[in-house]
Enzyme design. Structure first.
Site, PDB file in Angstrom:
ATOM      1  N   GLY A  58      90.261  -9.409  43.992  1.00 22.74           N
ATOM      2  CA  GLY A  58      89.019  -8.811  44.474  1.00 22.74           C
ATOM      3  C   GLY A  58      88.068  -8.773  43.306  1.00 22.74           C
ATOM      4  N   GLU A  59      87.587  -7.597  42.983  1.00 28.41           N
ATOM      5  CA  GLU A  59      86.686  -7.440  41.847  1.00 28.41           C
ATOM      6  C   GLU A  59      87.238  -6.307  40.983  1.00 28.41           C
ATOM      7  OE1 GLU A  59      84.069  -9.206  40.642  1.00 28.41           O
ATOM      8  OE2 GLU A  59      84.405  -7.728  39.070  1.00 28.41           O
ATOM      9  N   SER A  60      87.720  -6.670  39.795  1.00 27.08           N
ATOM     10  CA  SER A  60      88.437  -5.673  38.995  1.00 27.08           C
ATOM     11  C   SER A  60      87.536  -4.505  38.592  1.00 27.08           C
ATOM     12  CB  SER A  60      89.068  -6.324  37.760  1.00 27.08           C
ATOM     13  OG  SER A  60      88.103  -7.028  37.033  1.00 27.08           O
ATOM     14  N   CYS A  91      95.134 -11.977  40.319  1.00 24.24           N
ATOM     15  CA  CYS A  91      93.740 -12.228  39.913  1.00 24.24           C
ATOM     16  C   CYS A  91      93.081 -10.961  39.343  1.00 24.24           C
ATOM     17  CB  CYS A  91      92.971 -12.840  41.071  1.00 24.24           C
ATOM     18  SG  CYS A  91      91.519 -13.735  40.511  1.00 24.24           S
ATOM     19  N   ARG A 121      88.600 -13.077  31.456  1.00 23.51           N
ATOM     20  CA  ARG A 121      88.075 -12.967  32.819  1.00 23.51           C
ATOM     21  C   ARG A 121      87.249 -14.192  33.167  1.00 23.51           C
ATOM     22  NH1 ARG A 121      85.102  -7.488  34.606  1.00 23.51           N
ATOM     23  NH2 ARG A 121      84.463  -8.861  36.268  1.00 23.51           N
ATOM     24  N   ARG A 161      87.229 -17.419  40.663  1.00 26.11           N
ATOM     25  CA  ARG A 161      86.770 -16.671  39.474  1.00 26.11           C
ATOM     26  C   ARG A 161      87.985 -16.101  38.728  1.00 26.11           C
ATOM     27  NH1 ARG A 161      84.100 -12.154  40.344  1.00 26.11           N
ATOM     28  NH2 ARG A 161      84.771 -11.974  42.490  1.00 26.11           N
ATOM     29  N   HIS A 249      95.855 -16.592  43.832  1.00 29.26           N
ATOM     30  CA  HIS A 249      95.973 -15.700  44.995  1.00 29.26           C
ATOM     31  C   HIS A 249      96.999 -16.223  46.006  1.00 29.26           C
ATOM     32  CE1 HIS A 249      92.180 -13.394  44.401  1.00 29.26           C
ATOM     33  NE2 HIS A 249      91.763 -14.500  43.817  1.00 29.26           N
ATOM     34  N   GLU A 251      98.211 -14.573  48.215  1.00 30.42           N
ATOM     35  CA  GLU A 251      97.902 -13.876  49.472  1.00 30.42           C
ATOM     36  C   GLU A 251      96.852 -14.620  50.294  1.00 30.42           C
ATOM     37  OE1 GLU A 251      96.818 -13.037  46.503  1.00 30.42           O
ATOM     38  OE2 GLU A 251      94.974 -11.853  46.531  1.00 30.42           O
TER      39      GLU A 251
HETATM   40  N1  GLN Z   1      87.083 -12.375  37.989  1.00 22.67           N
HETATM   41  C1  GLN Z   1      87.260 -11.349  38.962  1.00 22.67           C
HETATM   42  C2  GLN Z   1      87.260  -9.974  38.297  1.00 22.67           C
HETATM   43  O1  GLN Z   1      86.826  -9.829  37.233  1.00 22.67           O
HETATM   44  C3  GLN Z   1      88.564 -11.510  39.709  1.00 22.67           C
HETATM   45  C4  GLN Z   1      88.368 -12.494  40.802  1.00 22.67           C
HETATM   46  C5  GLN Z   1      89.402 -12.445  41.867  1.00 22.67           C
HETATM   47  O2  GLN Z   1      90.209 -11.517  41.994  1.00 22.67           O
HETATM   48  N2  GLN Z   1      89.353 -13.444  42.697  1.00 22.67           N
HETATM   49  O3  GLN Z   1      87.683  -9.024  38.878  1.00 22.67           O
END
Ligand code: GLN
Length: 279
Positions: A58-60, A91, A121, A161, A249, A251
């Site tokens: 997701g987005e950390s 991720c 990242r 990403r 991922h 998932e």
């Molecule tokens: N680069 C993203 C982050 O900093 C992670 C991306 C992802 O989980 N697909 O959270």
């Protein structure tokens, strides 16, 4: 014996993980439907009921922010770093589990820690540079992990990403001190435990479980003169004791083999723990 596995459900691909966990459990324990209990985790009490935990992609930054507001950050650190419960980050989850991370906005993010690695990242670029690549995951051929036949170790890696593990850090107390000196690097808060059992698992070294072949593979057949032996590739899966992280991922595929493999690790860890508690 029921084993409860939680998926941190603050942001990101948590429901996809739950779908694959159910699929993996149906494969692993078809005659024991009660063996596995899968839950979404949003509160410290839910976390407390878990034997193992997945932190999704997701987005950390968002996940750490919501975790902090939900009073979950310290319980998560306790779960992963001190109690060393089986935990898997995919991720963004891998970023959160790293002791050190590069290229974060200063102050924009907190780490949980637990894996003695530094991640970079967004190593593989932006959203539009997402890609899939076949990965060789030898640990999957340790047994028949998810219905696709043993010995078959290729897995479709989905990279969005995605971070890379750019450095394995030595296990020392206050591992973060050296890392903190680096420009643009954030570190997880240090952890101290005097519990000898916890210290022993913490000092497990980091195993590299998968690499994405580097330029050599990408440039294969393009008449570029490079030495494939010298190409180390990017580290995209690591394990340190009970803590496991993947850049990609699983998932977001329909392939439950890594989930099945990981549930086996959880099963073993829980058996050991419950055994030692009974003595
Ligand atoms: N680069 C993203 C982050 O900093 C992670 C991306 C992802 O989980 N697909 O959270």
């Amino acid at each position: 014996m029921t084993i409860t596995v939680g998926v941190l459900a603050l942001q990101g691909a948590f429901s996809e993980h739950l779908t694959l966990l159910h699929k993996a459990a149906a494969f692993l324990s078809p005659s024991e439907p009660q063996k596995w209990n899968f839950i979404e985790v949003r509160t410290p009490a839910q976390l407390d009921s878990c034997d193992g935990l997945i932190i999704p992609g997701g987005e950390s930054t968002a996940i750490s922010l919501v975790a902090s507001r939900s009073q979950l950050l310290e319980p998560l650190r306790d779960f992963v770093k001190l109690r060393r419960r089986p935990t898997w980050g995919t991720c963004a989850g891998l970023i959160l589990l790293a002791e050190s991370a590069n290229r974060t906005k200063q102050g924009g993010q907190e780490l949980i820690g637990g894996l003695d690695v530094r991640v970079n990242r967004n190593h593989f670029g932006r959203q539009t540079e997402s890609f899939q690549a076949p990965l060789d995951l030898p640990f999957l051929s340790e047994g028949n992990q998810g219905g696709r036949g043993s010995g078959e170790a290729s897995f479709t890696g989905v990279f969005i990403r995605a971070p890379v593990v750019e450095k394995l850090l030595p296990f020392v107390d206050d591992i973060q001190v050296e890392e903190q000196k680096r420009e643009g690097t954030i570190v997880a808060p240090s952890r101290h435990t005097e519990d000898p059992a916890a210290r022993k698992v913490m000092s497990d070294h980091v195993d590299v479980l998968a690499k994405l072949p580097g330029r050599a593979a990408r440039l294969a057949g393009k008449s570029v003169d490079i030495d494939p032996e010298a190409e180390v590739g990017d580290i995209v899966a690591v394990r340190q004791g009970n803590v496991f992280g993947t850049s990609f991922h699983p998932e977001l595929t329909d392939d439950p083999r890594i989930h099945a493999w990981w549930l086996r690790q959880v099963d073993d860890a829980v058996l050991k723990l419950r055994g030692s508690q009974q003595q």
